[in-house]
Design a protein around this motif. Sequence first.
Motif, short mmCIF file in Angstrom:
data_model
loop_
_atom_site.label_atom_id
_atom_site.label_comp_id
_atom_site.label_asym_id
_atom_site.label_seq_id
_atom_site.Cartn_x
_atom_site.Cartn_y
_atom_site.Cartn_z
N ALA A 314 -15.73 -46.53 -56.20
CA ALA A 314 -14.40 -46.07 -56.62
C ALA A 314 -13.70 -45.22 -55.56
CB ALA A 314 -14.51 -45.29 -57.92
N LYS A 315 -14.45 -44.52 -54.71
CA LYS A 315 -13.83 -43.63 -53.73
C LYS A 315 -13.40 -44.35 -52.46
CE LYS A 315 -16.13 -39.45 -55.37
NZ LYS A 315 -17.00 -38.29 -55.03
N LEU A 316 -13.76 -45.62 -52.35
CA LEU A 316 -13.33 -46.39 -51.18
C LEU A 316 -11.89 -46.87 -51.38
CD1 LEU A 316 -16.49 -48.60 -50.54
CD2 LEU A 316 -15.63 -46.78 -49.06
N PRO A 317 -11.05 -46.76 -50.36
CA PRO A 317 -9.65 -47.19 -50.52
C PRO A 317 -9.50 -48.67 -50.82
CG PRO A 317 -10.16 -46.70 -48.21
CD PRO A 317 -11.31 -46.20 -49.02
N HIS A 319 -11.60 -50.43 -52.70
CA HIS A 319 -12.59 -50.73 -53.75
C HIS A 319 -12.18 -51.90 -54.64
CE1 HIS A 319 -9.90 -48.25 -56.27
NE2 HIS A 319 -10.43 -48.90 -57.29
N TRP A 468 -20.22 -46.42 -44.12
CA TRP A 468 -20.30 -45.85 -45.48
C TRP A 468 -21.57 -46.32 -46.17
CZ3 TRP A 468 -20.39 -48.13 -50.35
CH2 TRP A 468 -20.15 -47.29 -51.44
N LYS A 472 -24.68 -43.98 -47.45
CA LYS A 472 -25.03 -43.99 -48.87
C LYS A 472 -26.49 -44.39 -49.06
CE LYS A 472 -22.47 -43.47 -51.90
NZ LYS A 472 -22.07 -42.25 -52.66
#
Length: 495
Positions: A314-317, A319, A468, A472
């Motif tokens: 969700a935090k990836l632009p 997504h 990323w 992660k």
Amino acid sequence: MEAEIELKLFFNEIHEKNLINLLDSLPSCDGKGVKKLTNSYFDTPDLTLRKWDMGLRIRGVNDHLEQTIKTAGQVIGGIHSRPEFNVDIDQDFPKLNLFPNEIWPAESNIEQVQSELQCLFNTDFERQSWHIFVDDSLVEVALDVGEIRVGDNFDPICELEFELLAGDTCALLTLAGLVSREIPVRLGKASKAQRGYQLAGQSSLETIEALKFIEIDPNQSLKQVAVNLLAVGLDRWQTIEALIIAPTQAVMALPMLSYRLRACIRLIKNTLKQFELLEDSFQTDFDSIEQRLNFIEEGLSLYSIIENNAALVAKLPMHQALVDVATAKLEQLDIIGQVEQLLGDLCYGRLQVHLVSLLMQLNDGEVIIDKELDLRSFADKMQENSWQKILDVMPLDNELSSSDYLSVAKALDDSIFVGVAYGGLYSEKSRDQFRAPWQDLALGIRTLAAYRQLKSISETAYLDISDWLENKEQSLVQAMEFSRRSAMQSEPYWR
């Protein structure tokens, strides 16, 4: 009153002719022809009879009408046993006062129930039947093809029922085993009435939300425990199977349902292994089914990306693009189609019927559990064996990588299943505290697999999220390593 003892198999209509030819060819077989049966099922608007675990129908065969009420019974594995009362009738609406008074619950108002009765659904089908002798036992075999109907909605009926008319229950399994080795079939758990209630919107499918601990009485013998574990495993297997192939099932629910289906099958296999009942023929069919379910890991990875409003990304632009590709891949995976192919494989129904046969043989004492341990000692030993395997594949002194964790996923699952089987015998607090970090590790492994899936998806979508993903994955592995080392130093709850 009659006690109906039967075994039911579901099949695909394309196999109807082969089934008929097979049954016609059996020795000691007397064909009884074909007849058309019309059935109307009745209850009150608030389902009074269903709440009493009763089913009421009127069946028509040619010009003859009969009303039947079935009372509470039981299903063990795939064997149905349910008392029923049959009365000839001269109209197409039931008369409850024709049944014996003693069958009704105390203080029930039968006159009021009678006044509120209405037809909820119909099951109309053609039945071709045979009487077949198996040694000294007589079995009626009925092949039913037709439909369950509620207004304009319908559900097909393709069932093969084996009803014991005289003799031993094992005769049902002898015939069912013969059929299952030649024709793709599966155990039938739901009755036509149950399916009718579901189609009428008056009943929902039974659900299994998680791998619940199996209830075991500490005073049970090892034979009783083996019977219990196999019976519960088979029941859950059939329940989850029905959920997967339900016409209204959402695509997003399928990965986890498929995982739970495989978990039930693995639990049964582990039980057979623990009690030294895993014959070569069992092993062959288990292996075939496992191979057919190899889509599950990909399905779970895609599900992990999409679930909880795509919290994983969700935090990836970008997504939404990742989620769109994951959703498309999940649909293309065609889990329903893959499960239907499994149901069409001989190994599936053959294994189910073989397991029911073993269950009955255990229950009747024809197969002996030759163990000198008491239940608690046996459970301790099974859990200790499972724990030692975890220590072997996850040595405390070794540093595990992402790939290492992915490679031990099955071993960890199997260990968790042992706890599902026997965990109910132990203190809830100490058991749950010990198991919690291992269940978290299993979830972590699933997330690692999702990261691997995201790498493939990002490349397909021409998105670069490699940095990323690497961060992660490294962070997750570090957290898992800390949790694992802490968990491995905890005292097992069975010691």
